[in-house]
Design a protein around this motif. Sequence first.
Motif, short mmCIF file in Angstrom:
data_model
loop_
_atom_site.label_atom_id
_atom_site.label_comp_id
_atom_site.label_asym_id
_atom_site.label_seq_id
_atom_site.Cartn_x
_atom_site.Cartn_y
_atom_site.Cartn_z
N ASP A 155 0.86 -1.17 0.00
CA ASP A 155 0.00 0.00 0.00
C ASP A 155 0.90 1.22 0.00
O ASP A 155 1.88 1.28 0.75
N SER A 156 0.57 2.20 -0.84
CA SER A 156 1.49 3.32 -1.04
C SER A 156 1.64 4.21 0.20
O SER A 156 2.58 4.98 0.28
N ARG A 174 -1.16 -0.40 -6.16
CA ARG A 174 -1.91 -1.56 -6.66
C ARG A 174 -1.23 -2.15 -7.90
O ARG A 174 -1.10 -1.51 -8.93
C1 MIC Z 1 -5.14 3.91 -2.22
O1 MIC Z 1 -5.16 4.73 -1.30
O2 MIC Z 1 -5.17 4.24 -3.41
C2 MIC Z 1 -5.07 2.46 -1.86
C3 MIC Z 1 -6.38 1.86 -2.17
O3 MIC Z 1 -4.84 2.31 -0.49
C4 MIC Z 1 -3.93 1.83 -2.65
C5 MIC Z 1 -3.84 0.38 -2.57
C6 MIC Z 1 -4.82 -0.34 -3.42
O4 MIC Z 1 -5.12 0.11 -4.54
O5 MIC Z 1 -5.29 -1.37 -2.98
C7 MIC Z 1 -2.55 2.40 -2.31
O6 MIC Z 1 -2.47 3.53 -1.88
O7 MIC Z 1 -1.54 1.74 -2.56
#
Ligand code: MIC
Length: 644
Positions: free
Chosen positions: A119-120, A537
């Motif tokens: 997760d970012s 993602r």
């Molecule tokens: C986001 O904030 O965009 C998410 C959903 O947490 C994503 C991870 C995902 O797409 O599952 C993220 O930030 O990596």
Amino acid sequence: MGLTLAEKILKAHVVDGNFIKGEEIGLKIDQTLTQDATGTMAYIEFEAMGIDQVRTERSVAYIDHNTLQSGFENADDHRFIASVAKKHGIYYSRPGNGICHQVHLERFGAPGKTLIGSDSHTPTGGGIGMLAIGAGGLDVAVAMGGGAYYITYPKIVNVELVGKLSPWVAAKDVILELLRRISVKGGVGKIIEYTGEGVKTLSVPERATITNMGAELGATTSIFPSDDVTLTFLKAQGREDVWTSMAADDDAVYDEHIVIDLSTLEPMAACPHSPDNVKSIKEIGKMKIDQVCIGSCTNSSLLDMLKVAYILDGKTVHPDVSLAVSPGSKQVLNMMAENGALSKIIDAGARVLESACGPCIGMGQSPNSKGISLRTFNRNFEGRSGTKDGQVYLVSPEVAAASAVAGYLCDPRELGNMPEFKLPEKFTINDNMITLPASPEDAKNVEVLRGPNIKEYPKTEPLADSLTADCSLKVGDNITTDHIMPAGAKILPLRSNIPAISKHCFAVCDEQFPDRALSLGKSIIVGGTNYGQGSSREHAALAPLYLGVKAVIVKSFARIHRQNLINAGIIPLEFTNEADYDTIDLGDTLSIENFKEELMNSGVVTIKNTTKGTVFTAKCDLSGRMKDVIRCGGLLEYTKENLK
Ligand code: MIC
Ligand code: SF4
């Protein structure tokens, strides 16, 4: 020559490569985290590696994104992750326990350790002095298997904080100020390290707000020193044993230096549709609003909630406004219940949601058409709220709560004197929603429970000698992973089913793309600068992989997405001359005769646009390891061969 804090942690964890800036280094990873929306795929990949037990100090699987459960899919995914976690030595944080980053900070994070998360916003952990980095699910799976995590040794930027925030000005305004100054591209290839006298004036949750939203700068990660403030927080969490003092050396040398005088900041907002479109509340003016959402991994700590409760105390949410509040964790929600903050929030008319990502990822609470929504979140990309023409402004909890009562965007400084908001000396600790894994002996008998929506990792192919394919899509600058692979209540349940989720790939930009790409068989995408910014993602690479995309040619890439493309065996190419972008149109046939040879040698490929009769070049800087990954057709195949 002294070292920066980030360099100290990097140095202590380097297991591969030369410790030289700009070169690829492999890091030993102490901890990993996954959330459910990326986790199912990460565990499918981990299973494919054939490793019994994780080889990290601590790996935690959280359920926080897909909690709406409007069909069987989410619940099946939860069950799958719970069983995989039990079998392979992974702690499991059950739905209801909270947002991964908030809970990890409270219960697991430790100064000086390395953490990667699928997760970012994993850099939230930088708030307690850990080197916490967002990565694709496959990278996390490899780290769980004991493999190194590879990054390009980044530049280290020193953000020196001086002074002290004025009343009603928040940590959120610090990161908004930095976004205003250096933009969503300003942090690419860099670690942001905070120092200076101003650091001492910020609590751990405030620091975590800043490191969390450092992801929006495109930074590899952000980090604060571990000091007495960190110790106080960890003591209050009953975890002082993990504390160590960590700071940069006095003579540390940084690549860039930025000074922010906290005392000069004022309440701000990131206007639609980018986190760096920052203006002061004064500048925007008294704008009528329709919705306010408070929560997300950026601003859902107890400290945030105490401020919100104070502002809402004895008031009523404006009749034209809907206010939703999602506390970050069970611990936060519980303590709000204990100290009365929750009842003040309920009494004012807030719609209290469960401790999860919720509206932040479009899981409910989409605003009305053209609705103006103030959110304490970190991203306001177009359509992310679930309403295509929704206008999302990112603000601090103080601005959000004051505006919810006023009915228009308002400056919380109008509230008058601000009391001192203090964190408790002891948090209420109850880890009963964290399930421990089975012992290695018992693990053999644990059955992994799969639902019909859980499909396999898509097929990859080893790198071909040459490539001739049509341009199946041409997009502009700053394409986010929310464009490439949208989220939201309808699409998120398909995260463990790549064939099904691929039907929504690039739906925001061009609904015909999935069908076109599939019918072409193989194709190439063309894009502008900062392609793939935002989330970690890997679905934004796996869906194109499934649809037959072989290469993406852009002006520049965001870090995690570029890595995810390589991991999926899709070649990330950058125009040598950006002007060549203008010469390609949708449907043009592009031909790279010596694809493999050029990639493996010079890293510069010659591309013929046979439709236009033009020739141009594009580059792909690959380390030796990345070349091997690409030759095998992706990281999964490579790992199967190399990690035994
Ligand atoms: C986001 O904030 O965009 C998410 C959903 O947490 C994503 C991870 C995902 O797409 O599952 C993220 O930030 O990596
Ligand atoms: Fe969840 Fe939003 Fe944080 Fe992503 S940014 S982890 S969706 S709360």
